[in-house]
Write a protein that holds these residues in place. Structure first.
Motif, PDB file in Angstrom:
ATOM      1  N   VAL A 133      -4.713  14.188 -14.188  1.00 23.26           N
ATOM      2  CA  VAL A 133      -5.021  14.261 -12.751  1.00 23.26           C
ATOM      3  C   VAL A 133      -6.130  13.254 -12.417  1.00 23.26           C
ATOM      4  N   PRO A 134      -5.888  12.384 -11.435  1.00 30.84           N
ATOM      5  CA  PRO A 134      -6.940  11.426 -11.056  1.00 30.84           C
ATOM      6  C   PRO A 134      -8.070  12.116 -10.294  1.00 30.84           C
ATOM      7  N   ILE A 135      -9.270  11.634 -10.530  1.00 24.51           N
ATOM      8  CA  ILE A 135     -10.453  12.190  -9.865  1.00 24.51           C
ATOM      9  C   ILE A 135     -11.104  11.100  -9.021  1.00 24.51           C
ATOM     10  N   THR A 136     -11.368  11.428  -7.779  1.00 21.93           N
ATOM     11  CA  THR A 136     -12.155  10.538  -6.932  1.00 21.93           C
ATOM     12  C   THR A 136     -13.520  11.175  -6.729  1.00 21.93           C
ATOM     13  N   VAL A 137     -14.553  10.431  -7.016  1.00 21.66           N
ATOM     14  CA  VAL A 137     -15.912  10.939  -6.804  1.00 21.66           C
ATOM     15  C   VAL A 137     -16.384  10.456  -5.438  1.00 21.66           C
ATOM     16  N   LEU A 138     -16.849  11.387  -4.642  1.00 20.69           N
ATOM     17  CA  LEU A 138     -17.284  11.081  -3.275  1.00 20.69           C
ATOM     18  C   LEU A 138     -18.784  11.350  -3.168  1.00 20.69           C
ATOM     19  N   VAL A 139     -19.519  10.337  -2.727  1.00 21.07           N
ATOM     20  CA  VAL A 139     -20.976  10.468  -2.595  1.00 21.07           C
ATOM     21  C   VAL A 139     -21.363  10.272  -1.137  1.00 21.07           C
ATOM     22  N   PRO A 140     -21.502  11.351  -0.387  1.00 18.90           N
ATOM     23  CA  PRO A 140     -21.930  11.189   0.998  1.00 18.90           C
ATOM     24  C   PRO A 140     -23.452  11.066   1.079  1.00 18.90           C
TER      25      PRO A 140
ATOM     26  N   THR B  33     -20.096  11.807 -17.223  1.00 16.40           N
ATOM     27  CA  THR B  33     -19.433  13.041 -17.652  1.00 16.40           C
ATOM     28  C   THR B  33     -17.914  12.854 -17.672  1.00 16.40           C
ATOM     29  N   LEU B  34     -17.403  12.170 -16.671  1.00 16.81           N
ATOM     30  CA  LEU B  34     -15.951  11.989 -16.597  1.00 16.81           C
ATOM     31  C   LEU B  34     -15.450  10.986 -17.630  1.00 16.81           C
ATOM     32  N   HIS B  35     -16.375  10.293 -18.303  1.00 17.74           N
ATOM     33  CA  HIS B  35     -15.994   9.395 -19.397  1.00 17.74           C
ATOM     34  C   HIS B  35     -16.394   9.944 -20.758  1.00 17.74           C
TER      35      HIS B  35
ATOM     36  N   LEU C 240      -7.417  16.087 -19.736  1.00 21.67           N
ATOM     37  CA  LEU C 240      -6.798  16.667 -18.546  1.00 21.67           C
ATOM     38  C   LEU C 240      -6.814  15.755 -17.322  1.00 21.67           C
ATOM     39  N   ALA C 241      -7.783  14.863 -17.244  1.00 21.91           N
ATOM     40  CA  ALA C 241      -7.958  14.115 -15.997  1.00 21.91           C
ATOM     41  C   ALA C 241      -8.578  12.756 -16.298  1.00 21.91           C
ATOM     42  N   HIS C 242      -8.669  11.930 -15.288  1.00 19.33           N
ATOM     43  CA  HIS C 242      -9.323  10.631 -15.458  1.00 19.33           C
ATOM     44  C   HIS C 242      -9.959  10.209 -14.147  1.00 19.33           C
ATOM     45  N   LEU C 243     -10.994   9.413 -14.271  1.00 14.52           N
ATOM     46  CA  LEU C 243     -11.679   8.918 -13.078  1.00 14.52           C
ATOM     47  C   LEU C 243     -10.828   7.843 -12.408  1.00 14.52           C
ATOM     48  N   GLY C 244     -10.541   8.065 -11.135  1.00 12.73           N
ATOM     49  CA  GLY C 244      -9.751   7.084 -10.391  1.00 12.73           C
ATOM     50  C   GLY C 244     -10.627   6.124  -9.607  1.00 12.73           C
TER      51      GLY C 244
END
Lengths: 357, 334
Positions: free
Chosen positions: A7-14, A124-126, A134-138
Motif C-alpha cells: 500500500v502506498p503511503i503519502t505523508v502530509l505535513v500541514p 520510520t517508513l524506510h 506491507l507498505a511503501h512511501l509514495g
C-alpha cells in the motif's frame, strides 16, 4: 489466494491545520487517513473511525540505538500501518498526517521535537521490517500557509524553522495555500524561497478548494529514479551548480547535491560508497535518492532513504515486469539533500567509484 | 484423549471454521475452552461460529475473557469495552492497547499507565500506576501479582497488589515479551533487534541475544523454560537454556516457511504453531523440533494464533477473516 499489494503511503505535513485539505483527502473512499486525535477532531473527521476510514495516531518515538537521534523511529506509525493494512479490504492508499508543534505554527523557533519531525516519520517508513513488507512511501506533500510565511518574511523572522525547512527541502509537492490573499511581489518572494530550498518537487500555488487532491497525493516519487524540478534539471555529466543562497534567506541551510556519472559502476564499490555517505552524515542526510547502473544485464537500481535508513529496488520500465534488460545510456544519478554536506568531497568520492569490469 | 487412541504422528483435524467480517486480530480461550475472536472491524466471535456480534469498538487492539461469561476489548481511542458485566458505557482510557487478567484483577496498559480493576468493579474508578516505560507494547503476567510491561523506554515489573513499580530496566523500545509464570524468567525483544533473557529475581543482569536485522516481534518460551523461540522473516530460531540458566552462544536456525512468519504461539503442552503471510500454518512437536508435524493452509496471511489452555485446540485466523479451529492430537513419536 489473492496477492496482497504493497500500500502506498503519502505523508502530509500541514504547516497549519488545513481542515479543508484533510476533509478533501478523507472524502476519497480509497484513502485511509492516519492523524492525531486533535487533528481529526478539528476537521470533524473522528466519526470516520466507526467505518475504519481514519485511524488515530499519537507520536511514540524511540531510538534503535540508545541516545542516537538518527536512529529514531515512530513506533506508533509502524503499529498503525500494520493495523490499517492488515484488513480484508485494505485501503488503496494511506495518508499520514505529521502534525507540526504549536510553536512551529506560530513561527517561532522550535526545539528538535522528534514527534513533529517529518524526517523521523520518513525514516520510520524506510526502517524495514513490517512497514516494508506491507507498505511503501509514495510521496511527501507539504502544505505551506502563504499568509503566515509572508508575515514572517515581512517581520524579519526566520521564514521556516529547522523542521519545516527540512520538510520543504525533501517534499515531492509543496502546496501554497492562501496565496491569493498576497500581493504579486510577496508571492514571488515566497516562490523564490521555496524553489531555493526544494530542487526536486513541484510548487503549487492555489486555493485549497482548487486542489486536485487525487493528483496531489497519488505520487510514486521515492521508488524510482530521482527527478529534478524543471528549473533545476540540465543535461550533461557534470554535477549541477546551484545558485548561491540569497542573502535574504541565509538561514536556509539545507542544500541539494546532484551527482551524475555515465557507465556501469562496480556494485561492491557503489555499496561501499553509499554506506560511507550514510555513515558520514547520518543526521544531516534528510533524503537521498539514486538510480545506479551496477550491472550490464539489468536495469538500474533505485536507492532511496533518509538518515541511516536505506532501501533499494530494481528500476522497472513502464510496461515491463522484468528487471532483465540491456543497460541504458541514462547513466547514474544521485540526489542528496541535507545539511552540512560536503559537495566537493561527495562529488570526488562518487567519481572515484570503480567501473565494472 | 486416551493412550490407546494416541496416533503415531501428531494430527490436526479441523473441527469448525467460519469467516469473520474482517481480518482476525486477537484470540483468547477461556479456561473452559470457549473461544473469543476479535476482527479488525471490532466484531467479535463469542464461543462459537453461530455467535458473531456487531462491532464493539472501531480499532480493537486486545481482548480477553473475564471468566466464562464476560469479555473485555481495548481500543486506543474508546478505552475498555466490556460485554456480560452490565456495564453500559466504556471505561475511557486513552491509548489503551493491552489488557490482561489474573487472580481477579484486570489490567489495562496504555500510554505510560497501567490501570488495575477488579472483575466485579470493572466500572469503578481504577487504580492507576505510572509505569515509566512510555507507551506500552507488551504486557504479560509473570506470576503472583506481578506483571511485566514493555514499552518505548524499557521494561518494568509491576506489583499490582502493592500498586507500584517493582523494577525497571532501560531498553531501547521493548517490542515483545514472553514469560511463563512459574519459570522465574522472561524474554524481551527490543527495537535494536536484540533479545534479552532476564531472571525475574535480577533484572539488572540479563543476557543479550543478537543477530537479527529487524526487531523481533514474535517471541515464545517453551513450557519447560529451556528454549527461547523467535521468528524473524522466514526463519525460526531456538535458543537453548541450560539448567544453570546459561543461554547457548548460537541458536538453532530452522527455515521451513517460504514467506515471512507472521504469527507464533507455543502451547502449555509444548507444541508450537507458526503461520506465515502465505497462509501456511505449521505445528511443531516438542519431540521433533526441526520439522513441522502438521501443515494447514488458509486463504490469506495468518494474523492470529492461539492454543487452548489444555493445548489440544488451535485457533487460526487470517487477514481475510477466515477462522479455523483445529483439534491437535499429539502423536507418540512426534
Amino acid at each position: 489466494m489473492s496477492e496482497r499489494q504493497s500500500v502506498p503511503i503519502t505523508v502530509l505535513v500541514p504547516e497549519r491545520r488545513n481542515v479543508e485539505l484533510l476533509q478533501r483527502c478523507a472524502a476519497d473512499p480509497s484513502v485511509m487517513l492516519l492523524a492525531s486525535g486533535d487533528t481529526l477532531a478539528g476537521a470533524g473527521l473522528l466519526g470516520l473511525l466507526r467505518v475504519g476510514r481514519v485511524m488515530v495516531i499519537a507520536p511514540d518515538v524511540a531510538s534503535r540505538t540508545a541516545g542516537c537521534e538518527c536512529c529514531q523511529v515512530r513506533l506508533d506509525l509502524i503499529d498503525a500501518v500494520r493495523c490499517a493494512v492488515l484488513r480484508r479490504s485494505p485501503p488503496e492508499r494511506l495518508v499520514v498526517v505529521v502534525d507540526r508543534a504549536d510553536s512551529a505554527v506560530s513561527g517561532t523557533t522550535t526545539g528538535d521535537d522528534p514527534a513533529s519531525d517529518v524526517i523521523t516519520a520518513i525514516s520510520t517508513l524506510h526502517a524495514g521490517g513490517e512497514v516494508e513488507r506491507l507498505a511503501h512511501l509514495g510521496g511527501l506533500v507539504v502544505d505551506v500557509d502563504a499568509c503566515a510565511a509572508s508575515t514572517r518574511l515581512a517581520s524579519g523572522l526566520a521564514v521556516w524553522d529547522s523542521q519545516m525547512e527540512a520538510a520543504i527541502a525533501i517534499a515531492d509537492s509543496i502546496v501554497v495555500t492562501g496565496a491569493e490573499l498576497l500581493t504579486e511581489p510577496s508571492r514571488s518572494i515566497i516562490a523564490d524561497s521555496l524553489s531555493e530550498l526544494n530542487r526536486i518537487g513541484q510548487v503549487i500555488f492555489c486555493a485549497t478548494e482548487a486542489i486536485d487532491v487525487e493528483r496531489l497525493i497519488v505520487l510514486d516519487s521515492w521508488n524510482r529514479s530521482p527527478t529534478l524540478s524543471c528549473s533545476s534539471a540540465r543535461d550533461g555529466g557534470e554535477p549541477l551548480a546551484w545558485p548561491e543562497v540569497s542573502p535574504t534567506h541565509a538561514e536556509a541551510t539545507v542544500e541539494t547535491v546532484v551527482l551524475h556519472r555515465c557507465g556501469v559502476l562496480d556494485s561492491d564499490a557503489t555499496n561501499a560508497w553509499l554506506d560511507r555517505v550514510v555513515a558520514e552524515s547520518p543526521r544531516g542526510l534528510l533524503r537521498f535518492q539514486a538510480a545506479l547502473q551496477v550491472s550490464t544485464h539489468h536495469s538500474r537500481v533505485c536507492v532511496r532513504g533518509s538518515r541511516s535508513a536505506m532501501r533499494s529496488t530494481t528500476e522497472l520500465q513502464p510496461g515491463s515486469t522484468s528487471s532483465r534488460r540491456a543497460p541504458d545510456d541514462r547513466g547514474n544519478v544521485v540526489v542528496l539533500i541535507g545539511r552540512a554536506l560536503d559537495r566537493q568531497a561527495l562529488s570526488d568520492s562518487f567519481e572515484s567509484i570503480e567501473v565494472a569490469q | 484423549m486416551t493412550s490407546s487412541s494416541q496416533p503415531i504422528l501428531t494430527t490436526a483435524d479441523i473441527d469448525w471454521s467460519t469467516v469473520l467480517p474482517d481480518a482476525v486480530r486477537v484470540f483468547d480461550w477461556s479456561s473452559k475452552g470457549r473461544l473469543l475472536a476479535i476482527a479488525a472491524d471490532g466484531s467479535a466471535l463469542v464461543g462459537g461460529p453461530e455467535r458473531i456480534t456487531a462491532p464493539m469498538t472501531p480499532d480493537p487492539r486486545d481482548a480477553i475473557w473475564l471468566g466464562e461469561r464476560a469479555l473485555a476489548v481495548v481500543d486506543p481511542v474508546v478505552g475498555l469495552v466490556t460485554a456480560g458485566l452490565n456495564c453500559g458505557q466504556p471505561l475511557p482510557f486513552w491509548g489503551a492497547c493491552r489488557v490482561g487478567t489474573h487472580g481477579g484483577r484486570t489490567v489495562i496498559s496504555g500510554d505510560g499507565r497501567l490501570a488495575v480493576l477488579g472483575h466485579s468493579g470493572i466500572n469503578r474508578v481504577p487504580e492507576v500506576i505510572w509505569t515509566g516505560v512510555g507507551v506500552t507494547h507488551a504486557c504479560v503476567h509473570v506470576g503472583g501479582a506481578m506483571w511485566a510491561l514493555g514499552g518505548t523506554n524499557g521494561l518494568a515489573l509491576i506489583d499490582v497488589a502493592l500498586g507500584c513499580v517493582d523494577t525497571r530496566v532501560e531498553l531501547s523500545g521493548v517490542i515483545a515479551i514472553a514469560a511463563r509464570g512459574d519459570a522465574g524468567r522472561l524474554v524481551a525483544s527490543d527495537l535494536a533487534g536484540a533479545i534479552h533473557v532476564f531472571e525475574l529475581s535480577d533484572l539488572d543482569s540479563g543476557v543479550e541475544l543478537t543477530g537479527y536485522c529487524d526487531p523481533v516481534r514474535l517471541l515464545a518460551m517453551s513450557p519447560d523454560h529451556r528454549r527461547v523461540i523467535a521468528a524473524a522473516a522466514d526463519e525460526l530460531t531456538h535458543w537453548a537454556i541450560s539448567d544453570s540458566g546459561c543461554v547457548a552462544d548460537e541458536p538453532t536456525s530452522i527455515v521451513v516457511h517460504d514467506s515471512t512468519i507472521t504469527a507464533l504461539e507455543s502451547s502449555d503442552s509444548g507444541f508450537l504453531a507458526t503461520g506465515d503471510e502465505s497462509g501456511v500454518v505449521y505445528v511443531w512437536s516438542p519431540l521433533l523440533a526441526e520439522h513441522p508435524v502438521v501443515r494447514l493452509q488458509l486463504d490469506g496471511e495468518v494474523t492470529a494464533l492461539a492454543w487452548s489452555r489444555d493445548g489440544t485446540r488451535l485457533a487460526i485466523g487470517s487477514v481475510s477473516g477466515e477462522l479455523v479451529v483445529a483439534d491437535v492430537r499429539a502423536g507418540a513419536l512426534a
